[in-house]
Structures are given as C-alpha cells and as structure tokens.
Design an enzyme around this catalytic site. Sequence first.
Site, mmCIF file in Angstrom:
data_model
loop_
_atom_site.group_PDB
_atom_site.id
_atom_site.type_symbol
_atom_site.label_atom_id
_atom_site.label_comp_id
_atom_site.label_asym_id
_atom_site.label_seq_id
_atom_site.Cartn_x
_atom_site.Cartn_y
_atom_site.Cartn_z
ATOM 1 C CG ASN A 1 30.408 10.741 51.187
ATOM 2 O OD1 ASN A 1 29.271 11.143 50.928
ATOM 3 N ND2 ASN A 1 31.158 10.110 50.307
ATOM 4 C CD GLU B 1 36.455 10.998 45.703
ATOM 5 O OE1 GLU B 1 35.580 11.708 45.180
ATOM 6 O OE2 GLU B 1 36.362 9.763 45.812
#
Length: 370
Positions: A7, A356
């Site tokens: 990320n 996630e």
Amino acid sequence: MKILVLNSGSSSLKYKLFSEGEAVADGIVEHIGEEGGVKDHREALEIAEKALIRAGAVESFDRLDAVGHRVVHGGERFIEPVRIDSEVIGAIRDLIPLAPLHNPANLEGIEMMKKKVPHVPQVAVFDTAFHQTMPKRSYLYAIPLEFYENYGVRRYGFHGTSHMYIAKKAAERLGKPLKTVNLITLHLGNGASACAIEKGQSVDTSMGFTPLAGLVMGTRSGDIDPEIPVMMEKKGLDADTVLNKQSGLRGLCGENDMRRIQERAAAGDEKSRTALEVYVHRIRHYIGAYMAQLGRVDALVFTAGIGEHSPLVRQMVCRGLEPLGIVLDTKKNADGRRDISAPKSQIRIFVIPTDEELEIALQTEAVLKR
C-alpha cells in the site's frame, strides 16, 4: 504461495507478506522524501525487503510468487483485480485526475517493484471495483449529464476492498451464500463509509466522486450543502483544505481521535458530546436510507477502528432502531462479542474485523489462477 501486499502512499509504504494465505510479517516505512526520512520509494522497498529477510519471512523479493497492490481509483474501466502490464499502468496514470493524492503514489510502488523484480507477477486491486455494480440511479449525480459523459463525474465509492471482505465474512456467519444476502456494512475509521449490499453486490455507498462525501469522518466533512465550498472560496479560504483536513470531528470539537472525544464527552465537554451525536446521527441516516432501498436486511455490520473498538458508538447507532428490527444486546456489545444482536433482533448485528491486506492477497492469488 508467497504474496507481498503493498500500500504505497505519497510519503509512506505499508507492506504485509502472506504465505499460503497466512500473514507472516508486516511493517511500514514512513516519511519518504521528507527531511529525516528515506530518500524515495526505491529506498523504502530496500528497507522493507531487508526487514522481511531479517524476520525470516522471505529470502529476497526475487523469491516472491506475486505482489498485490492497493490502487485507490480504477474508474469505470476496472471492475475487478487485474494483472499489471504496460496498458494497465497507462490506464492507472490516466485516472490520476480522479485521485490526484493517491494514484500517483500507488503507481510509484508498482513501477519501483517492476524495476526491482520484473519477473514477479504484479496485480492491482482497486478500492473502487466493488462498487462498480451500483446501478445508474445510485451513481449518477443530478447535474448536466455531460459532466459524467465527458469528465467521469459520478459516484465511485471507496473502501471497496474492506466492504467486500466483511460482506463475505458476514455471509459465513449467517450460514448463507454471499449472493443471497442483503447487508448494511459500516466501515468506521478516521475515514468512514457505509455500503448497501444486495445479493452480495454493492448497490449504493456513502462516498462519492471522492472519499469526501457521506459520513462524518475524522477530518473530512462528509455530506454538506454544495453552496458551502462556494461561500468558503468567496471568503478567501481553500475549500479543499477546510473540508478534507479541518472538518469532520476535528472541525466540530478540535479532536479527531474518537477515544479522546468519548473521554471528553464523558467528562462533560459539550463540543465533544455534540460531535459524537452528529457523527452517530449521520450513520443512522444512512442506515435508514439503505433499509428503505434494500427492503430486506440480513445483517448490520460494524468494522474498522471505531466500528470494531467503540461499544459506545455501536450502542448509540442502534439505540431506538428496535421498530426497524435492529435490537442490540448491550452486554454482548460491552463484552466485545462478534455477534451483538439480541435474541429477538430480526436483523443480526455483527462486529467483524476488516483485513484489506488479506483480501488483496486473496484476490491477487485468484487473478494468477485464472
């Protein structure tokens, strides 16, 4: 299969390594490009690799089976995860105007990893993809249609990876196939969004063209009258800064940490109490709207930092909703149980921790197996 999930933000790089579906190591490199921090994302990746090697999680990035990347905006083109190639990179770059703060950073991580280990497959998983099942009545704004047709102005929705993950987990708890369940999912963190899920698919969500719309958030306003930013600009204020960084809970009481707000409200601070009530009121507004839209709701689901860890917020949200079939068990809620619905509740109430990164890893593996 060893899958690294990245990320990549403008000044940070979060990473998590999965082996056969289990998380084995994670970390974050912050202050990239800032004074006192690392030089760039290439150096950040070197730091991440060394940390994972020291942890015994991987011998080197060369030994990875795949890399899964969180990409914030996929526009209308990407309705599911895709294997990254030059065409996909170009498309993500073309979408930068829709996510100027996020997509460039996501691309940085993709391109740096491509240079470092060009033979390792990379997959892009988009925050917006889950919401691409919304019908036109949900995603179109009532403004001249040319803004949608020429500039892509529509409701996209975000937090899609989280909403998808908890929808699957809720279906498991209900003992039903995902494609048969109707849910209202609440991702309540510093950023927050609600989602109406019909037969396992997103049919409406609170965030819109950007992640600014919808629920009250830590520093973001959520829904406001469209004339307010016009008024701000006339007064010489930068509406983007005010609405994204100085509003929400912080704007109402000077604090955006829900734990501190609850403490201050309990101690008698009027501004904190009001901020908490405004926050909850907006959530209840969306629950009512989505119940009307869905007709039948199997479960109401709380997730993310506040949703998972604030019994008070959950209790305030559910208070008075008994006529709608939502009945909270206060003891289960206070005890931190995962199913907090009372026996007589017609709609189940769940607290489900989101993951996630795991969802990105699972979707990455699924793409490689196609």
